[in-house]
Write an enzyme that holds these catalytic residues in place. Sequence first.
Site, PDB file in Angstrom:
ATOM      1  N   SER A   1       0.500   3.639   5.635  1.00 47.38           N
ATOM      2  CA  SER A   1      -0.520   2.888   4.887  1.00 47.38           C
ATOM      3  C   SER A   1      -1.820   2.864   5.673  1.00 47.38           C
ATOM      4  O   SER A   1      -2.902   2.756   5.106  1.00 47.38           O
ATOM      5  CB  SER A   1      -0.046   1.453   4.658  1.00 47.38           C
ATOM      6  OG  SER A   1       1.222   1.433   4.060  1.00 47.38           O
ATOM      7  N   ARG A   2      -1.702   2.953   6.990  1.00 44.11           N
ATOM      8  CA  ARG A   2      -2.893   2.843   7.840  1.00 44.11           C
ATOM      9  C   ARG A   2      -3.686   4.151   7.916  1.00 44.11           C
ATOM     10  O   ARG A   2      -4.799   4.152   8.440  1.00 44.11           O
ATOM     11  CB  ARG A   2      -2.497   2.407   9.252  1.00 44.11           C
ATOM     12  CG  ARG A   2      -1.986   0.968   9.323  1.00 44.11           C
ATOM     13  CD  ARG A   2      -1.613   0.598  10.736  1.00 44.11           C
ATOM     14  NE  ARG A   2      -1.476  -0.831  10.939  1.00 44.11           N
ATOM     15  CZ  ARG A   2      -0.300  -1.456  11.108  1.00 44.11           C
ATOM     16  NH1 ARG A   2       0.826  -0.774  11.089  1.00 44.11           N
ATOM     17  NH2 ARG A   2      -0.267  -2.763  11.310  1.00 44.11           N
TER      18      ARG A   2
ATOM     19  N   TYR B   1       0.876  -1.176   0.000  1.00 46.69           N
ATOM     20  CA  TYR B   1       0.000   0.000   0.000  1.00 46.69           C
ATOM     21  C   TYR B   1       0.913   1.226   0.000  1.00 46.69           C
ATOM     22  O   TYR B   1       0.861   2.079   0.884  1.00 46.69           O
ATOM     23  CB  TYR B   1      -0.954  -0.017   1.204  1.00 46.69           C
ATOM     24  CG  TYR B   1      -2.276   0.648   0.874  1.00 46.69           C
ATOM     25  CD1 TYR B   1      -3.172   0.030   0.000  1.00 46.69           C
ATOM     26  CD2 TYR B   1      -2.615   1.882   1.398  1.00 46.69           C
ATOM     27  CE1 TYR B   1      -4.375   0.642  -0.338  1.00 46.69           C
ATOM     28  CE2 TYR B   1      -3.819   2.492   1.062  1.00 46.69           C
ATOM     29  CZ  TYR B   1      -4.691   1.863   0.199  1.00 46.69           C
ATOM     30  OH  TYR B   1      -5.871   2.470  -0.128  1.00 46.69           O
TER      31      TYR B   1
ATOM     32  N   GLN C   1       4.113 -10.960  12.514  1.00 47.39           N
ATOM     33  CA  GLN C   1       4.321  -9.763  13.324  1.00 47.39           C
ATOM     34  C   GLN C   1       3.016  -9.110  13.784  1.00 47.39           C
ATOM     35  O   GLN C   1       3.032  -8.045  14.379  1.00 47.39           O
ATOM     36  CB  GLN C   1       5.210  -8.760  12.592  1.00 47.39           C
ATOM     37  CG  GLN C   1       4.558  -8.095  11.388  1.00 47.39           C
ATOM     38  CD  GLN C   1       5.575  -7.325  10.582  1.00 47.39           C
ATOM     39  OE1 GLN C   1       6.455  -7.894   9.957  1.00 47.39           O
ATOM     40  NE2 GLN C   1       5.472  -6.006  10.578  1.00 47.39           N
TER      41      GLN C   1
ATOM     42  N   LYS D   1      10.364   6.518  10.706  1.00 46.52           N
ATOM     43  CA  LYS D   1       8.992   6.450  11.201  1.00 46.52           C
ATOM     44  C   LYS D   1       8.851   5.274  12.185  1.00 46.52           C
ATOM     45  O   LYS D   1       8.181   5.385  13.202  1.00 46.52           O
ATOM     46  CB  LYS D   1       8.065   6.290   9.986  1.00 46.52           C
ATOM     47  CG  LYS D   1       6.740   5.674  10.242  1.00 46.52           C
ATOM     48  CD  LYS D   1       5.738   6.710  10.601  1.00 46.52           C
ATOM     49  CE  LYS D   1       4.409   6.126  11.031  1.00 46.52           C
ATOM     50  NZ  LYS D   1       4.060   4.858  10.449  1.00 46.52           N
ATOM     51  N   ASP D   2       9.461   4.137  11.831  1.00 48.06           N
ATOM     52  CA  ASP D   2       9.452   2.969  12.722  1.00 48.06           C
ATOM     53  C   ASP D   2      10.823   2.885  13.386  1.00 48.06           C
ATOM     54  O   ASP D   2      11.624   1.979  13.098  1.00 48.06           O
ATOM     55  CB  ASP D   2       9.138   1.710  11.916  1.00 48.06           C
ATOM     56  CG  ASP D   2       7.775   1.803  11.254  1.00 48.06           C
ATOM     57  OD1 ASP D   2       6.777   1.522  11.919  1.00 48.06           O
ATOM     58  OD2 ASP D   2       7.707   2.210  10.080  1.00 48.06           O
TER      59      ASP D   2
ATOM     60  N   GLY E   1       6.357   7.779   1.721  1.00 44.73           N
ATOM     61  CA  GLY E   1       7.389   7.318   2.650  1.00 44.73           C
ATOM     62  C   GLY E   1       8.140   6.133   2.049  1.00 44.73           C
ATOM     63  O   GLY E   1       9.370   6.095   2.023  1.00 44.73           O
ATOM     64  N   HIS E   2       7.380   5.156   1.518  1.00 48.72           N
ATOM     65  CA  HIS E   2       8.024   3.995   0.885  1.00 48.72           C
ATOM     66  C   HIS E   2       8.827   4.427  -0.337  1.00 48.72           C
ATOM     67  O   HIS E   2       9.947   3.960  -0.550  1.00 48.72           O
ATOM     68  CB  HIS E   2       6.969   2.986   0.404  1.00 48.72           C
ATOM     69  CG  HIS E   2       6.124   2.400   1.490  1.00 48.72           C
ATOM     70  ND1 HIS E   2       4.768   2.614   1.585  1.00 48.72           N
ATOM     71  CD2 HIS E   2       6.435   1.590   2.524  1.00 48.72           C
ATOM     72  CE1 HIS E   2       4.277   1.947   2.616  1.00 48.72           C
ATOM     73  NE2 HIS E   2       5.269   1.324   3.219  1.00 48.72           N
TER      74      HIS E   2
ATOM     75  N   HIS F   1       3.198   4.425  -0.265  1.00 46.60           N
ATOM     76  CA  HIS F   1       2.978   5.882  -0.225  1.00 46.60           C
ATOM     77  C   HIS F   1       4.328   6.563  -0.366  1.00 46.60           C
ATOM     78  O   HIS F   1       5.359   5.899  -0.554  1.00 46.60           O
ATOM     79  CB  HIS F   1       2.259   6.263   1.073  1.00 46.60           C
ATOM     80  CG  HIS F   1       2.908   5.721   2.311  1.00 46.60           C
ATOM     81  ND1 HIS F   1       4.154   6.115   2.733  1.00 46.60           N
ATOM     82  CD2 HIS F   1       2.509   4.772   3.205  1.00 46.60           C
ATOM     83  CE1 HIS F   1       4.480   5.479   3.840  1.00 46.60           C
ATOM     84  NE2 HIS F   1       3.498   4.634   4.154  1.00 46.60           N
TER      85      HIS F   1
END
Length: 283
Positions: free
Chosen positions: A186-187, A32, A61, A149-150, A36-37, A34
Site C-alpha cells: 500500500s505504501r 488500500y 502499531q 511479505k511481512d 497482495g491483499h 492491492h
Amino acid sequence: MEVIRTKSELKSILQRRRKEQSRIGFVPTMGYLHSGHTSLINEAAAVSDVTVVSIFVNPLQFGEGEDFTTYPRDEDHDQREARKAGADILFLPSPEEMYPSPMRFNLHVQEGADVLCGASRPGHFDGVATVVMKLFQLVTPDAAFFGQKDAQQAALITNMVEDFDIDTRIHVIPTIREEDGLAESSRNVRLLPEEREEAPQIYRILNEGASLAEKDGPWTAESWMQDAFQALSGELDYAEIRSYPSLKREQDRTMIAAAALKYKHVRLIDNVIWNTDQRRETE
Ligand code: AMP
C-alpha cells in the site's frame, strides 16, 4: 458482501453463521487493497464458507514519527476490491470502536520482536499482536491468512496462536510482486518516481544474497548484501540473513534474507525465504 462497522453487529452475524457450521476464514489488513491483499482473500474464499476481511489502520502499531496519519486510505476502492476478491463480510471499525478507552492490558512479544523490523520499530509487534488478538476474539476464525511479505509478523502470529492455544490455523501466502519484482505494498504509492525506479533492486539483491549464501555461507552473503544495499539511494535500515521462522542468527533448514530501506516518505521491506537442502525459493 456486508459492510459492518460495529463489533456487536459483527459478532451477532458470525454467531449465526457459526451455528450453521460455516467455516470462517479471516484476512486482517490495513486497507488500500492491492493484489497482495486480494490473493489472501482469494485463498481464504477458496477454503471458507464465510470470508471476513478487516480494514483497520491500527494506531497501536505505529511509533512516533511513523506514517499513521498519512497511511493511504480509500474506502470505496477497498469495498470494490474486497467484494471482487470474494469477501462476504468487510469489517471497517473506527479507532473508537476498536479502542473505546485506552487499553489497560497489552500483549508483549517476548521472543523474536527485537530483531529485523522490531529492532527499529520498538513496540510495533506488541501493537500488531494486540490488535490481531482482539480481531481473533471478534471473528473467531477457523483460518487466518497472512502474507510472507511481512514474514516476521507471520512468524510471530504463528507463535502467538500456538502459545495461547487459539484454534485458528495460520496460512502464510507468497508475496505478490509487480512485474519488475517490487513487492506490492500500500505504501508504494508514496515512492518518488526515481525511488520507484530503484526499488526493484531490493528483491534482486535479496535473491542474489540467497544464492550467495548457499555458495559462500550466510555471513559472507549478508555482508555482500549490506554493501549492495548501501550503494542504493534509499537509507538501509537492515539487511540480514537469519533462520526462519525462528529468526535466529544461525543456519537452519529454512533461511530468510530480509531487508528494510527508508526512502523519503516510505520505508519498504521485502524478503526471500529458501530451503537450504534444496536451494529453492519457497515463494
Ligand atoms: P497490510 O494491509 O499491509 O497490513 O497487509 C495485510 C496483509 O496482507 C498482511 O498479512 C500482509 O503480509 C499481506 N500483504 C501485504 N503485501 C503483500 C504482498 N505483496 N503479497 C502478499 N501479501 C501481502
